[in-house]
Enzyme design. Structure first.
Site, short mmCIF file in Angstrom:
data_model
loop_
_atom_site.label_atom_id
_atom_site.label_comp_id
_atom_site.label_asym_id
_atom_site.label_seq_id
_atom_site.Cartn_x
_atom_site.Cartn_y
_atom_site.Cartn_z
N THR A 1 -97.20 -3.67 -5.73
CA THR A 1 -96.81 -5.07 -5.53
C THR A 1 -95.86 -5.17 -4.33
OG1 THR A 1 -94.99 -4.78 -7.09
CG2 THR A 1 -97.04 -5.67 -7.97
N ALA B 1 -104.10 -6.56 -7.89
CA ALA B 1 -103.43 -7.41 -8.88
C ALA B 1 -101.98 -7.00 -8.98
CB ALA B 1 -104.09 -7.26 -10.26
N ASN C 1 -100.59 -7.28 -11.71
CA ASN C 1 -100.50 -6.77 -13.07
C ASN C 1 -101.90 -6.51 -13.62
OD1 ASN C 1 -100.02 -6.47 -15.90
ND2 ASN C 1 -97.99 -7.30 -15.50
N HIS D 1 -87.43 -5.25 -15.70
CA HIS D 1 -88.12 -3.98 -15.45
C HIS D 1 -87.11 -2.84 -15.37
CE1 HIS D 1 -91.63 -6.40 -14.18
NE2 HIS D 1 -92.32 -5.32 -14.49
N LYS E 1 -87.73 0.07 -10.25
CA LYS E 1 -88.68 -0.86 -9.61
C LYS E 1 -88.05 -1.42 -8.35
CE LYS E 1 -91.57 -4.92 -10.41
NZ LYS E 1 -92.75 -4.40 -9.69
N1 LIG Z 1 -100.35 -3.90 -10.89
C1 LIG Z 1 -99.83 -3.34 -11.99
O1 LIG Z 1 -100.33 -3.50 -13.11
C2 LIG Z 1 -98.59 -2.51 -11.86
C3 LIG Z 1 -98.04 -1.83 -12.96
C4 LIG Z 1 -96.95 -1.00 -12.75
C5 LIG Z 1 -96.43 -0.87 -11.47
N2 LIG Z 1 -96.97 -1.58 -10.44
C6 LIG Z 1 -96.50 -1.44 -9.06
O2 LIG Z 1 -97.05 -0.22 -8.58
C7 LIG Z 1 -96.14 0.36 -7.65
C8 LIG Z 1 -95.78 1.75 -8.11
O3 LIG Z 1 -95.12 1.64 -9.37
P1 LIG Z 1 -94.50 2.92 -10.08
O4 LIG Z 1 -93.74 2.39 -11.22
O5 LIG Z 1 -95.55 3.95 -10.27
O6 LIG Z 1 -93.46 3.37 -8.96
P2 LIG Z 1 -92.81 4.78 -8.69
O7 LIG Z 1 -92.49 5.46 -9.97
O8 LIG Z 1 -91.76 4.53 -7.66
O9 LIG Z 1 -94.01 5.58 -8.06
C9 LIG Z 1 -94.52 5.32 -6.79
C10 LIG Z 1 -94.93 6.66 -6.23
O10 LIG Z 1 -95.66 6.48 -5.03
C11 LIG Z 1 -95.21 7.46 -4.12
N3 LIG Z 1 -95.52 7.01 -2.78
C12 LIG Z 1 -94.83 6.19 -1.98
N4 LIG Z 1 -95.47 6.01 -0.82
C13 LIG Z 1 -96.62 6.73 -0.89
C14 LIG Z 1 -97.70 6.96 -0.02
N5 LIG Z 1 -97.74 6.43 1.20
N6 LIG Z 1 -98.71 7.74 -0.45
C15 LIG Z 1 -98.69 8.32 -1.66
N7 LIG Z 1 -97.67 8.16 -2.53
C16 LIG Z 1 -96.66 7.37 -2.15
C17 LIG Z 1 -93.73 7.58 -4.41
O11 LIG Z 1 -93.21 8.78 -3.93
P3 LIG Z 1 -91.58 8.95 -3.83
O12 LIG Z 1 -91.08 8.91 -5.23
O13 LIG Z 1 -91.43 10.26 -3.20
O14 LIG Z 1 -91.10 7.80 -3.00
C18 LIG Z 1 -93.72 7.54 -5.93
O15 LIG Z 1 -93.96 8.81 -6.47
C19 LIG Z 1 -94.96 -0.63 -7.56
O16 LIG Z 1 -95.20 -1.50 -6.48
C20 LIG Z 1 -95.02 -1.38 -8.87
O17 LIG Z 1 -94.45 -2.66 -8.77
C21 LIG Z 1 -98.02 -2.39 -10.62
#
Ligand SMILES: NC(=O)c1ccc[n+]([C@@H]2O[C@H](COP(=O)([O-])OP(=O)(O)OC[C@H]3O[C@@H](n4cnc5c(N)ncnc54)[C@H](OP(=O)(O)O)[C@@H]3O)[C@@H](O)[C@H]2O)c1
Length: 234
Positions: free
Chosen positions: A70, A93, A95, A128, A132
């Site tokens: 997001t 999406a 979500n 959250h 986040k």
């Molecule tokens: N649409 C949905 O249903 C939904 C649900 C949950 C979350 N989300 C969204 O999804 C995103 C991730 O959420 P999360 O909770 O998983 O976050 P998170 O725990 O911060 O995980 C994101 C991961 O992506 C890695 N990353 C960053 N840039 C990257 C790249 N260029 N290539 C590959 N990996 C990369 C990060 O590495 P580092 O830790 O080393 O930075 C981290 O391990 C957020 O934007 C969140 O708002 C969406």
């Protein structure tokens, strides 16, 4: 999310051919056609400033994708052009929980009911986990977008809490001097997001164009009954 999806994917009939983390994919450098050969769909749950680069590189590799990250939506038109130019398919999406998609509809219906009672002020609050990065959440923004046309010009304040390990709670409230009515969605774990993202991953194989998850859901295909596909996860 990447780990949750990669863990669930084999149980849903996918083969995870490649998983890229930030170390391998700084500035999208891990997404190269050679490594993506034979991969039907990539799944991106990364961070807002990584999305456009990842989409561009997946497009160049001819790989369809699902984007759950997001906080990048101000660049949606740029992404639309990339997707159209490369003739790939992409579902995005804020979500991927099916419950949240239904919650959007419920929120809109509630706003229509309350619109005739101006003593109730609408508001949105989301909570959250502290890691986040974006606030308000993409889900809260989308909820506001869906509800806004029904509230007859009244302001809908949106507030956020970042604390602890909360997987995600969204509330649409209607508050009067006498009482409060709240429509709430509470994510119990991250599995619901992963299920929806994998549903979208299966759906987008063979599709061309930019789609929302709501559009993918409307087709009503059961995620668990469809044939298996190979997936890459970011
Ligand atoms: N649409 C949905 O249903 C939904 C649900 C949950 C979350 N989300 C969204 O999804 C995103 C991730 O959420 P999360 O909770 O998983 O976050 P998170 O725990 O911060 O995980 C994101 C991961 O992506 C890695 N990353 C960053 N840039 C990257 C790249 N260029 N290539 C590959 N990996 C990369 C990060 O590495 P580092 O830790 O080393 O930075 C981290 O391990 C957020 O934007 C969140 O708002 C969406």
């Amino acid at each position: 999310m990447g780990r949750v999806i990669a863990g669930l994917a084999p149980q849903r009939g996918f083969e995870v051919k490649l998983a890229l983390d930030i170390d391998e994919n700084q500035n999208g450098q891990g997404i190269i056609a050679e490594r993506f050969r034979g991969i039907d769909v990539a799944v991106d749950f990364t961070q807002p400033d990584a999305v456009v680069e990842n989409v561009e590189r997946c497009a160049a590799a001819g790989c369809n994708l699902v984007v759950g990250t997001t906080g990048w939506y101000e660049r949606i038109e740029e992404v639309r052009k990339v997707v159209a130019g490369a003739s790939i398919g992409m579902v995005y999406a804020a979500n991927f929980s099916i419950g949240v998609q239904l919650f959007y509809r419920l929120g809109r219906a509630a706003a229509e009911i309350f619109a005739d009672f101006p003593m109730y002020q609408p508001y949105i609050h989301e909570s959250h986990h502290r890691m986040k990065m974006d606030a308000p959440s993409g889900t809260a923004i989308e909820l506001k977008r869906r509800v806004e046309p029904a509230v007859k010009g009244r302001e809908i304040p949106v507030s956020s809490t970042r604390a602890g390990f909360i997987p995600g709670t969204h509330e649409l409230g209607f508050d009067s001097e006498a009482d409060t009515v709240i429509v709430r969605h509470t994510a119990r774990s991250r599995q619901g997001f992963a299920e929806g993202a994998l549903y979208a991953a299966r759906w987008v194989v063979g599709k061309k164009g930019l789609f929302t998850f709501a559009e993918a859901l409307e087709e009503g295909i059961s995620a668990t009954n469809a044939p298996s596909h190979r997936a890459g996860a970011m």
